[in-house]
Design a protein around this motif. Structure first.
Motif, PDB file in Angstrom:
ATOM      1  N   THR A   1       0.826  -1.217   0.000  1.00 31.56           N
ATOM      2  CA  THR A   1       0.000   0.000   0.000  1.00 31.56           C
ATOM      3  C   THR A   1       0.858   1.264   0.000  1.00 31.56           C
ATOM      4  O   THR A   1       0.514   2.245  -0.659  1.00 31.56           O
ATOM      5  CB  THR A   1      -0.975   0.053   1.201  1.00 31.56           C
ATOM      6  N   PHE A   2       1.959   1.258   0.751  1.00 30.02           N
ATOM      7  CA  PHE A   2       2.818   2.447   0.746  1.00 30.02           C
ATOM      8  C   PHE A   2       3.551   2.604  -0.584  1.00 30.02           C
ATOM      9  O   PHE A   2       3.742   3.732  -1.061  1.00 30.02           O
ATOM     10  CB  PHE A   2       3.792   2.438   1.932  1.00 30.02           C
ATOM     11  N   GLU A   3       3.977   1.483  -1.194  1.00 33.09           N
ATOM     12  CA  GLU A   3       4.557   1.566  -2.544  1.00 33.09           C
ATOM     13  C   GLU A   3       3.568   2.245  -3.487  1.00 33.09           C
ATOM     14  O   GLU A   3       3.921   3.124  -4.273  1.00 33.09           O
ATOM     15  CB  GLU A   3       4.866   0.161  -3.086  1.00 33.09           C
ATOM     16  N   ALA A   4       2.313   1.826  -3.382  1.00 35.66           N
ATOM     17  CA  ALA A   4       1.272   2.391  -4.246  1.00 35.66           C
ATOM     18  C   ALA A   4       1.063   3.874  -3.947  1.00 35.66           C
ATOM     19  O   ALA A   4       0.928   4.700  -4.855  1.00 35.66           O
ATOM     20  CB  ALA A   4      -0.038   1.624  -4.058  1.00 35.66           C
ATOM     21  N   GLY A   5       1.043   4.221  -2.658  1.00 38.31           N
ATOM     22  CA  GLY A   5       0.819   5.610  -2.258  1.00 38.31           C
ATOM     23  C   GLY A   5       1.920   6.536  -2.760  1.00 38.31           C
ATOM     24  O   GLY A   5       1.651   7.650  -3.211  1.00 38.31           O
ATOM     25  N   VAL A   6       3.157   6.081  -2.682  1.00 35.64           N
ATOM     26  CA  VAL A   6       4.275   6.909  -3.132  1.00 35.64           C
ATOM     27  C   VAL A   6       4.258   7.050  -4.657  1.00 35.64           C
ATOM     28  O   VAL A   6       4.460   8.138  -5.200  1.00 35.64           O
ATOM     29  CB  VAL A   6       5.615   6.330  -2.624  1.00 35.64           C
ATOM     30  N   LEU A   7       3.964   5.949  -5.337  1.00 37.60           N
ATOM     31  CA  LEU A   7       3.828   6.000  -6.804  1.00 37.60           C
ATOM     32  C   LEU A   7       2.744   7.016  -7.184  1.00 37.60           C
ATOM     33  O   LEU A   7       2.919   7.844  -8.088  1.00 37.60           O
ATOM     34  CB  LEU A   7       3.460   4.610  -7.331  1.00 37.60           C
ATOM     35  N   PHE A   8       1.637   6.973  -6.469  1.00 39.44           N
ATOM     36  CA  PHE A   8       0.531   7.889  -6.732  1.00 39.44           C
ATOM     37  C   PHE A   8       0.943   9.340  -6.464  1.00 39.44           C
ATOM     38  O   PHE A   8       0.692  10.232  -7.279  1.00 39.44           O
ATOM     39  CB  PHE A   8      -0.680   7.511  -5.879  1.00 39.44           C
ATOM     40  N   ALA A   9       1.573   9.572  -5.314  1.00 38.92           N
ATOM     41  CA  ALA A   9       1.978  10.935  -4.940  1.00 38.92           C
ATOM     42  C   ALA A   9       2.923  11.514  -5.983  1.00 38.92           C
ATOM     43  O   ALA A   9       2.835  12.695  -6.330  1.00 38.92           O
ATOM     44  CB  ALA A   9       2.631  10.944  -3.567  1.00 38.92           C
ATOM     45  N   LYS A  10       3.821  10.684  -6.479  1.00 38.55           N
ATOM     46  CA  LYS A  10       4.782  11.185  -7.462  1.00 38.55           C
ATOM     47  C   LYS A  10       4.107  11.455  -8.812  1.00 38.55           C
ATOM     48  O   LYS A  10       4.531  12.347  -9.542  1.00 38.55           O
ATOM     49  CB  LYS A  10       5.931  10.197  -7.616  1.00 38.55           C
ATOM     50  N   ALA A  11       3.069  10.700  -9.130  1.00 38.56           N
ATOM     51  CA  ALA A  11       2.392  10.885 -10.414  1.00 38.56           C
ATOM     52  C   ALA A  11       1.332  11.977 -10.351  1.00 38.56           C
ATOM     53  O   ALA A  11       1.253  12.833 -11.236  1.00 38.56           O
ATOM     54  CB  ALA A  11       1.756   9.567 -10.871  1.00 38.56           C
ATOM     55  N   GLU A  12       0.512  11.960  -9.303  1.00 40.09           N
ATOM     56  CA  GLU A  12      -0.675  12.825  -9.260  1.00 40.09           C
ATOM     57  C   GLU A  12      -0.541  14.005  -8.303  1.00 40.09           C
ATOM     58  O   GLU A  12      -1.391  14.885  -8.276  1.00 40.09           O
ATOM     59  CB  GLU A  12      -1.904  11.993  -8.877  1.00 40.09           C
ATOM     60  N   GLY A  13       0.505  13.975  -7.462  1.00 37.56           N
ATOM     61  CA  GLY A  13       0.747  15.117  -6.585  1.00 37.56           C
ATOM     62  C   GLY A  13       0.268  14.930  -5.165  1.00 37.56           C
ATOM     63  O   GLY A  13       0.991  15.210  -4.227  1.00 37.56           O
ATOM     64  N   ILE A  14      -0.968  14.470  -4.992  1.00 37.80           N
ATOM     65  CA  ILE A  14      -1.552  14.357  -3.656  1.00 37.80           C
ATOM     66  C   ILE A  14      -0.874  13.220  -2.878  1.00 37.80           C
ATOM     67  O   ILE A  14      -0.739  12.113  -3.396  1.00 37.80           O
ATOM     68  CB  ILE A  14      -3.060  14.074  -3.753  1.00 37.80           C
ATOM     69  N   ILE A  15      -0.494  13.485  -1.628  1.00 33.40           N
ATOM     70  CA  ILE A  15       0.026  12.435  -0.743  1.00 33.40           C
ATOM     71  C   ILE A  15      -1.161  11.863   0.028  1.00 33.40           C
ATOM     72  O   ILE A  15      -1.782  12.557   0.824  1.00 33.40           O
ATOM     73  CB  ILE A  15       1.081  12.994   0.224  1.00 33.40           C
TER      74      ILE A  15
END
Lengths: 456, 456
Positions: B367-381
């Protein structure tokens, strides 16, 4: 439901140009001077630190500068931001004034700072820069630049004032989450940092030292450039997306502000909301009061002097014509860290000098009272910097009540306070102090300024 | 600019009704049982804890329940929330899938929880209640209720698990800023708390203990009621504003999801986004997969049993027919505190039993791998809870890539991670552990359940 509260725009309404107010100013800003020769310098002097496109914007006389598609594409992640009518706040204040606020806290970094971080990263990327350095105090600017560099796949190297680094670990972690490297300043990575550490291994750091470190890295590495989050003309320029959107949203509300208000540190927040409205004052004679709100602990606009001064503490930058308390002035440690800057940007200084805008100063205890009143009425808990704008809006609403006239007030709510809850805790616990400067303190600060006077 | 990224609605598009899925369910949920007699209980048994209007909603068979104007008026402070097409994430994943997310982090409290906190406070206020008590673990729910009570001028009394109280001071301060009283639980304010403290003065507390304290105050004070942030039918009902807005926004995008995904703790997040879409599956036979995503450390949906169990740890509530790991089960201390609950809400449990929805489990490191990938792509943490939905969306996007088919995936991004940066720090530092339960551990937990089986 009662009348409309929130005015939204479609992403197609994101402005296509930034507005450059210098084109419409009756008196143009004076040129920067070389720190040693005191002669006017040209744009080329800035080339070691900034990419050419940003330097062109810094000195541009064009009224409109096109926003690149790639930048607008990223703006869409949070822009257009909402404009709210603060109906609940109006009720609590029992004022005939209409109060609106533009809310910039919806950006991923939580403030207006990404509006300029994104184009700055973009232009650096275009010119082959691999790494951007900067300093950060409270962390708003560092977060914004970390966010922007990540989106363009660039390295971001942030020198964070050591005491903030230790006191605000969440801000550091946020920058890390976007892939930035964050160093406590003074660090052992630069000559500037090593010198300070040799003198005082336990130095808590300062914004001045952190700037020196970030600038040194950029100046001594071909692949690196430096980035600043306020003060400079191109930074203010990028923030004008705020006011352009607000102008459209006020039209949707069938209104135009009598008073536009924003907190003031270096000028980017104030410029962002007010310049597009001031354009109507400068070009069409529209009546409008624009008020920049500074802390009483750092009153360069209301009590400083208008003269040439350095932008940084140690005196490495060109000399800029600004309202200042002196580049060695160290403001009291108030909780609105983003407003603890000794000088005002060149454009805003000239506008104030010419009586086109106004300034006001508010003590931090009044700002937290205002912030808590706002949070209870409108829900959002504002950043301590934002509370300065709210406090002034409340003052104006109370004057409107006393005078029994309706006025339309617009302020910029530049960011949320999610990373500043410890400051609210200190306020509730009665640990905040007033920081009104005496005239003797002001005189002493100004007496230290040894830089050239403004000619004429 | 490329194609549209963000789908916004006007505040006039805020839903006028909540959607009650029980009206359309082929098998209705079984009734709750009295904890001592094991006989079905009626709504009146809940009257000491909840106002009558909420109890009516809890047992309603009506498909649509009108949202009071006063509630919609407050919803406007952040609703409608935006729906994003995650174009940058799609690019990073190089998937033919279209990924959309609904973003609930724009509420002042930073999550979807105010959607139910506001109506709960409203109905309590209507019935003359002066004070609402609740428990909070990570703090999302406590913040939301503090925000809501403040807007109606009611007292809010929050029992915060002591270890969270000490580890998450910012969350506590946020509740204080909205005027709530926050007590570290176990406290000396209740019999339940005093008993625990007598046994163990250094008890770190637990959600079970905090619930006991909040319920005791409500049950023993005429002016006080209790409020819950998930699990119960009326809580899920209030969250359906999310999915109703998302449905309209997907229409604007000219799309309908093949898969709807949300994190799963007690069910309110999942119900909020999925029920309005499931309505089209139940009433019109529309094809749709709805996936509830739980942590592997608390796998009641994927590996638990369907039977009667208590909603709380100590066994004070009515017995509810639910997927459960046993009310005494204590999940591993993962960072998604909001998903550490032993059971699933009654409606969601019945839908899973009937094969109308699906469930999946994800380990916290994924889940954290996914969250960081998302934050880097979409901006929102994102919040750690939200990362569970993102991880599953990424899994589905990768399957679509392997299969070479385009699918439309929608997930609910239930909140931001501004108060959870320490969890990201732990992840980056490699301090997070996997928490896959063995079959022996599952069997041992389930073997402890001594409550009645589901008949038939």
């Amino acid at each position: 439901m009662s009348e409309q509260t929130k005015y939204l725009l479609d992403e197609r309404d994101i402005p296509e140009h930034w507005y450059n107010i210098t084109a419409d100013m009756p008196n143009k800003p004076l040129p920067p001077l070389h720190p040693a020769t005191h002669e006017p310098i040209g744009p080329e002097a800035l080339a070691p630190l900034f990419p050419m496109e940003l330097i062109k914007q810094e000195v541009s006389a064009e009224p409109w500068i096109e926003i690149p598609d790639e930048v607008r594409d990223i703006y869409r992640l949070w822009r257009p931001t909402p404009l709210f009518r603060a109906r609940r706040l109006e009720q609590v204040l029992d004022t005939p004034a209409k109060i609106y606020y533009k809310y910039e806290g919806v950006s991923p970094a939580g403030s207006h700072k990404p509006n300029t971080a994104v184009p700055q990263a973009y232009y650096n990327k275009q010119e082959g820069v691999k790494r951007i350095t900067t300093e950060t105090g409270a962390g708003q600017w560092g977060s914004a630049l970390a966010f922007a560099c990540n989106l363009f796949g660039m390295e971001c190297e942030i020198y964070m004032v050591k005491i903030s680094y230790e006191q605000k670990p969440y801000r550091k972690m946020m920058m890390n989450a976007w892939g930035a490297s964050v160093y406590a300043s003074p660090s052992d990575r630069t000559n500037a940092g090593r010198q300070i550490l040799a003198q005082d291994p336990d130095s808590p750091g300062s914004l001045g030292i952190a700037i020196s470190e970030a600038v040194e890295i950029a100046a001594t590495n071909d692949d690196a450039k430096y980035s600043l989050g306020s003060v400079l003309n191109h930074v203010l320029l990028h923030q004008t997306v705020i006011g352009q959107e607000a102008l459209k949203q006020m039209e949707l509300a069938g209104d135009f502000p009598d008073i536009v208000i924003a907190p003031f540190g270096g000028g980017s927040n104030f410029a962002g909301i007010s310049f597009p409205f001031l354009r109507h004052k400068l070009t069409q004679g529209k009546k409008l009061r624009a008020i920049a709100v500074e802390p009483t602990s750092c009153p360069k606009l209301t009590r400083g002097v208008f003269r040439y001064d350095f932008g940084d503490t140690v005196g490495m930058t060109p000399l800029l014509p600004m309202y200042t308390l002196g580049h060695t002035f160290v403001p009291a440690k108030i909780h609105a860290g983003g407003l603890r800057y000794h000088g005002a940007g060149v454009i805003v200084s000239q506008l104030l000098k010419d009586g086109i805008i106004e300034a006001a100063a508010v003590d931090q205890i009044e700002t937290f009272e205002a912030g808590v009143l706002f949070a209870k009425a409108e829900g959002i808990i504002p950043a301590p910097e934002a509370n300065h704008g709210i406090a002034q809006a409340i003052r104006e609403a109370q004057i409107a009540k006393e005078e029994g006239v309706s006025k339309t007030i617009l302020f910029n709510l530049c960011g949320h306070g999610n990373f500043d809850m410890a400051s609210y805790e200190a306020y509730f616990a009665g640990r905040l102090q007033k920081h009104e400067m005496t005239q003797a303190e002001i005189d002493a600060a100004v007496a230290l300024i040894d830089t050239p006077a403004i000619p004429g």
